[in-house]
Design a protein around this motif. Structure first.
Motif, PDB file in Angstrom:
ATOM      1  N   HIS A  93       0.898  -1.100   0.069  1.00  0.00           N
ATOM      2  CA  HIS A  93      -0.105   0.072  -0.091  1.00  0.00           C
ATOM      3  C   HIS A  93       0.826   1.127   0.107  1.00  0.00           C
ATOM      4  N   LYS A  94       1.982   1.114   0.410  1.00  0.00           N
ATOM      5  CA  LYS A  94       2.851   2.572   0.704  1.00  0.00           C
ATOM      6  C   LYS A  94       3.550   2.640  -0.443  1.00  0.00           C
ATOM      7  N   PHE A  95       4.140   1.721  -1.214  1.00  0.00           N
ATOM      8  CA  PHE A  95       5.066   1.684  -2.418  1.00  0.00           C
ATOM      9  C   PHE A  95       4.562   1.317  -3.755  1.00  0.00           C
ATOM     10  N   VAL A  96       4.037  -0.081  -3.630  1.00  0.00           N
ATOM     11  CA  VAL A  96       3.546  -0.538  -5.059  1.00  0.00           C
ATOM     12  C   VAL A  96       2.269   0.184  -5.633  1.00  0.00           C
ATOM     13  N   GLU A  97       1.275   0.208  -4.716  1.00  0.00           N
ATOM     14  CA  GLU A  97      -0.275   0.425  -5.374  1.00  0.00           C
ATOM     15  C   GLU A  97       0.090   1.811  -5.765  1.00  0.00           C
ATOM     16  N   PRO A  98       0.767   2.938  -5.236  1.00  0.00           N
ATOM     17  CA  PRO A  98       0.836   4.136  -5.947  1.00  0.00           C
ATOM     18  C   PRO A  98       1.221   4.193  -7.231  1.00  0.00           C
ATOM     19  N   GLN A  99       1.794   3.191  -7.753  1.00  0.00           N
ATOM     20  CA  GLN A  99       2.277   3.253  -9.216  1.00  0.00           C
ATOM     21  C   GLN A  99       1.044   2.899  -9.971  1.00  0.00           C
ATOM     22  N   ARG A 100       0.181   2.381  -9.550  1.00  0.00           N
ATOM     23  CA  ARG A 100      -0.712   2.303 -10.376  1.00  0.00           C
ATOM     24  C   ARG A 100      -1.350   3.655 -11.033  1.00  0.00           C
ATOM     25  N   ASN A 101      -1.172   4.928 -10.446  1.00  0.00           N
ATOM     26  CA  ASN A 101      -1.545   6.243 -10.861  1.00  0.00           C
ATOM     27  C   ASN A 101      -0.802   6.480 -12.132  1.00  0.00           C
ATOM     28  N   VAL A 102       0.274   6.234 -12.199  1.00  0.00           N
ATOM     29  CA  VAL A 102       1.105   6.459 -13.428  1.00  0.00           C
ATOM     30  C   VAL A 102       1.073   5.407 -14.490  1.00  0.00           C
ATOM     31  N   ALA A 103       0.256   4.254 -14.399  1.00  0.00           N
ATOM     32  CA  ALA A 103       0.142   3.445 -15.476  1.00  0.00           C
ATOM     33  C   ALA A 103      -0.559   3.798 -16.693  1.00  0.00           C
TER      34      ALA A 103
END
Length: 343
Positions: A93-103
């Protein structure tokens, strides 16, 4: 990775560390970067043409992780559960999930987008393939034509009734002519020599500047060596083993051995009797470039070249030279070395 090799580390999940061995790859046509932090670093994001974030239900992720870690990595279930809730889940939740926003794409709505992209890519590849086939040959491509004698030898080599002994004899003749033509691209320095007595007189001639070496693309390239030795008896010769992967269809470099000072040579001849798609030739040229050989000093020597593969090679590496005996329109199965070797 442009024309450079990369040593990819091999990680052991059982030892939680990298192994001593690496996997060597050369710049591919398509590079897929995969990993849980693939979209984390902004410096990497700027290099990507397409960004895909794959997600799955948390319960599915946990069940897959348990099966994998217990079966394949020798871990116990209590350790897996503890690691999941204490480290994996909160850091997701801290590092991986935010990458969803730049995909550009997310797994739950990926199929329709990929289908559309696939149609666009197929149309573009078809257009590029047609353009490549229709391109005129580069001025750096030299075709061994001219005398009717060469056409007659090609007729014998192509005929089904030619014995293996005759095939080897006539192919070696053409191989020597191909190497002769290839050395015309070498650099020469003016030199004056004295003819032998008793009637000595000066002769103003030329002497090859530096060394001409060769690299054989195995296994087929070895059948050009007899012709090579007839022209340059003391030629230093290297080896490359390039094979097409049955999984990806891409060429893979399995072995290479060349002179340490190959980058200083006047010319480096790449020997392969038959080229269709140009994949192995592209890989071989990349290897030479990686070892410091200037593009303009590389001469690819072949008996048969497919026009599309030849234009593809010259489009990617426009400064190399190619010497061929025949250029064919369509892809041909490799047959020359089989006829020569009898197997």
């Amino acid at each position: 990775m442009s024309c450079k090799k990369a040593e990819i580390p091999v990680y052991s999940f059982e030892k939680h560390s990298r192994l001593d061995k690496t996997t060597t790859i050369y710049s591919p046509h398509v590079l897929i970067l995969e990993g849980i932090f693939a979209l984390h670093d902004p410096r990497v994001l700027d290099l990507l043409d397409l960004r895909i974030f794959c997600e799955a239900d948390a319960d599915l992720c946990l069940s897959r992780r348990l099966v994998r870690d217990i079966k394949e990595r020798g871990r116990d279930i209590e350790g897996c559960i503890k690691q999941w809730f204490g480290f994996v889940k909160p850091n997701f939740h801290k590092f991986v999930e935010p990458q969803r926003n730049v995909a550009d794409m997310v797994a739950d709505r990926i199929h329709k987008t990929l289908d559309l992209k696939s149609e666009e890519h197929r149309a573009e590849l078809k257009r590029l393939g047609k353009e490549t086939k229709d391109l005129p040959l580069s001025k750096n491509v030299s075709i061994l034509d001219g005398p009717s004698q060469i056409t007659g030898i090609n007729t014998l080599l192509s005929g089904p009734d030619t014995t293996r002994e005759d095939f080897v004899f006539y192919f070696d003749r053409l191989a020597a002519l191909l190497v002769e033509r290839a050395t015309e691209n070498a650099d020469f320095d003016p030199v004056t020599v004295e003819t032998p007595p008793p009637r000595s007189h000066p002769y103003n001639g030329l002497r090859m500047s530096g060394e001409v070496s060769a690299v054989v693309i195995l296994r087929g390239g070895s059948i050009l060596e007899t012709g090579l030795r007839r022209v340059i008896p003391d030629c230093r010769t290297g080896r490359m083993l390039i094979q097409t992967s049955y999984r990806t269809g891409e060429p893979e470099l399995h072995y290479f051995k060349m002179a340490d000072d190959v980058s200083t040579h006047n010319k480096v001849l790449l020997l392969d009797p038959q080229m269709s798609s140009g994949g192995a030739a592209l890989m071989a040229v990349r290897v030479l470039l990686d070892h410091g050989v200037e593009e303009s000093r590389i001469v690819f020597v072949t008996y048969i070249a497919g026009k599309r593969g030849l234009n593809r090679l010259m489009t990617v590496f426009p400064d190399i030279h190619v010497v061929a005996c025949r250029v064919v329109d369509d892809y041909e199965e490799r047959w020359v070395e089989n006829r020569y070797m009898g197997c």
